[in-house]
Design an enzyme around this catalytic site. Structure first.
Site, PDB file in Angstrom:
ATOM      1  N   TRP A 135      44.344   0.254  -5.421  1.00  0.00           N
ATOM      2  CA  TRP A 135      43.236   1.223  -5.436  1.00  0.00           C
ATOM      3  C   TRP A 135      43.174   1.988  -4.131  1.00  0.00           C
ATOM      4  O   TRP A 135      42.955   3.199  -4.119  1.00  0.00           O
ATOM      5  CB  TRP A 135      41.907   0.543  -5.749  1.00  0.00           C
ATOM      6  CG  TRP A 135      41.895  -0.094  -7.103  1.00  0.00           C
ATOM      7  CD1 TRP A 135      41.776  -1.429  -7.386  1.00  0.00           C
ATOM      8  CD2 TRP A 135      42.031   0.567  -8.379  1.00  0.00           C
ATOM      9  NE1 TRP A 135      41.830  -1.625  -8.747  1.00  0.00           N
ATOM     10  CE2 TRP A 135      41.989  -0.428  -9.374  1.00  0.00           C
ATOM     11  CE3 TRP A 135      42.182   1.905  -8.754  1.00  0.00           C
ATOM     12  CZ2 TRP A 135      42.085  -0.136 -10.742  1.00  0.00           C
ATOM     13  CZ3 TRP A 135      42.282   2.205 -10.118  1.00  0.00           C
ATOM     14  CH2 TRP A 135      42.236   1.196 -11.092  1.00  0.00           C
ATOM     15  N   ASP A 186      35.023   2.007  -0.865  1.00  0.00           N
ATOM     16  CA  ASP A 186      35.098   1.769  -2.303  1.00  0.00           C
ATOM     17  C   ASP A 186      34.631   0.332  -2.514  1.00  0.00           C
ATOM     18  O   ASP A 186      35.312  -0.611  -2.128  1.00  0.00           O
ATOM     19  CB  ASP A 186      36.550   1.971  -2.776  1.00  0.00           C
ATOM     20  CG  ASP A 186      36.753   1.620  -4.251  1.00  0.00           C
ATOM     21  OD1 ASP A 186      35.799   1.145  -4.900  1.00  0.00           O
ATOM     22  OD2 ASP A 186      37.884   1.827  -4.733  1.00  0.00           O
ATOM     23  N   LYS A 199      32.494  -3.287 -13.005  1.00  0.00           N
ATOM     24  CA  LYS A 199      32.924  -4.592 -12.516  1.00  0.00           C
ATOM     25  C   LYS A 199      31.721  -5.519 -12.336  1.00  0.00           C
ATOM     26  O   LYS A 199      31.768  -6.665 -12.713  1.00  0.00           O
ATOM     27  CB  LYS A 199      33.665  -4.458 -11.177  1.00  0.00           C
ATOM     28  CG  LYS A 199      34.776  -3.410 -11.176  1.00  0.00           C
ATOM     29  CD  LYS A 199      36.082  -3.889 -11.786  1.00  0.00           C
ATOM     30  CE  LYS A 199      37.035  -2.766 -12.159  1.00  0.00           C
ATOM     31  NZ  LYS A 199      37.472  -1.908 -11.077  1.00  0.00           N
TER      32      LYS A 199
END
Ligand SMILES: *Cc1c(COP(=O)(O)O)cnc(C)c1O
Length: 356
Positions: free
Chosen positions: A99, A166, A190
């Site tokens: 990511w 993030d 998530k």
């Protein structure tokens, strides 16, 4: 049979948040209409988004000067919105996984990117330390929890330039000192709600610092001005987030959740460390409390598929590791009960007794 949901994302949510969402889909607050068929500009929905924003601010103790937004596009769109809005010439990134790499790649469209440090040399199994953040960069970007590799930055780092994080997979898992960050973002799917909404916490004074034309939808100032309603926001996911946040508050807030997450993490990591058959993949001090990655020791490698089958028979869902790590990954997000961790440990013990 009871299912134990270790999915990495979308993932387990508090049962009460799912039930209340289901009720609102049938009839929102007894108004005789579904959450799905009312105007996002109605007072009934305005109350929903207002409460979601208020709870976000309360639980994270977000100081004055910050805005909370609920947008579309996923965390992946933030990979480009962040540099679009914050990068004049140069940005710094910490490369801690897939990511982080994707975020870094988008930033390169906007200028020079300095990879301050990387853990690619050991397949992202640790969080780099001892790096220097360049003071001439416009911001420093980190990924606090690396969902795929099971590593996590557990503390809020001190950063001489605006810090961007993030937090897709560890938001609301522990208290965070928001004042140390200029911007925090993440996909909700998530730890907060269903797929389809992205949260952004942004300090307003970092915006509008330089001249670059920004398309309206990609400009944070548009969404701040319109209270996340420049266009139709993802109404159902926002409702579920509100319910998840109410559940967090009812448990005592983030300090309580952190204790629960540490307890769950310790249980599973201890079991892995004391196992003859399994071994963790992340370096100890970088281990994530949200995604716990492990493999079978070399001499038992050929038993991985058998364990997957065995675990499936015990109701374990979503424990296959990401293909870039292999083995197993148990995601232990906020809503995962301790009983599920205990059931997984028992399953590992029983398999080990039979096979090692
Ligand atoms: C899942 C994930 C993403 C991608 O989120 P989308 O909402 O699917 O774009 C980004 N960063 C991290 C850390 C993730 O876990």
């Amino acid at each position: 049979m009871k299912k134990h949901n270790f999915n990495a994302g979308p993932s387990i949510l508090p049962q009460v948040a799912i039930e209340n969402t289901a009720k609102a889909v049938l009839d929102l607050n007894g108004i005789g209409m579904s959450l799905l068929e009312i105007s996002h500009r109605s007072k009934d929905f305005q109350a929903v988004i207002d409460e979601a924003v208020a709870l976000f601010k309360e639980l994270l103790a977000i100081p004055e000067g910050y805005q909370v937004l609920f947008l579309g596009g996923g965390a992946s769109l933030q990979f480009c919105m962040v540099p679009f809005n914050l990068m004049n010439k140069k940005a710094a990134y910490l490369e801690t996984g897939v990511w982080a790499k994707k975020a870094l790649k988008e930033a390169k469209f906007f200028g020079e990117v300095n990879t301050v440090a990387s853990s690619a040399d050991k397949n992202f199994s640790y969080i780099p330390k001892g790096y220097t953040i360049p003071e001439d960069a416009d911001y420093f970007h980190i990924t606090t929890n690396n969902t795929i590799y099971g590593t996590e930055i557990h503390t809020d780092i001190n950063c001489p330039i605006p810090l961007v994080a993030d937090m897709s997979s560890d938001i609301m898992s522990r208290p965070v000192d928001v004042s140390k960050y200029a911007l925090i973002y993440g996909g909700a799917q998530k730890n907060l709600g269903p797929a389809g909404v992205t949260f952004v916490i942004v300090r307003e004074d970092v915006l509008g610092k330089f001249e670059r034309p920004i398309p309206t939808m990609l400009d944070y100032r548009t969404h701040i001005k319109e209270g996340s309603m420049f266009n139709t926001p993802p109404v159902l996911p926002i409702f579920t987030i509100k319910e998840t946040l109410k559940w967090i508050k009812s448990l005592g807030g983030l300090a309580e959740l952190e204790k629960m997450n540490i307890a769950k993490g310790n249980l599973l990591y201890d079991a892995i460390d004391n196992s003859r058959m399994f071994v963790g993949t992340a370096e100890k001090e970088s281990r994530s409390l949200m995604n716990i990655c492990f493999v079978m020791k070399e001499q038992y490698k050929d038993k991985e598929d058998a364990f997957m089958e065995f675990a499936k028979g015990r109701g374990m869902i979503g424990i296959k590791g990401h293909r870039s790590v292999g083995g197993f990954r148990a995601s232990t997000y906020n809503a995962l009960p301790k009983e599920s961790v205990e059931a997984l440990i028992e399953c590992m013990h029983d398999f080990e007794k039979q096979n090692a």
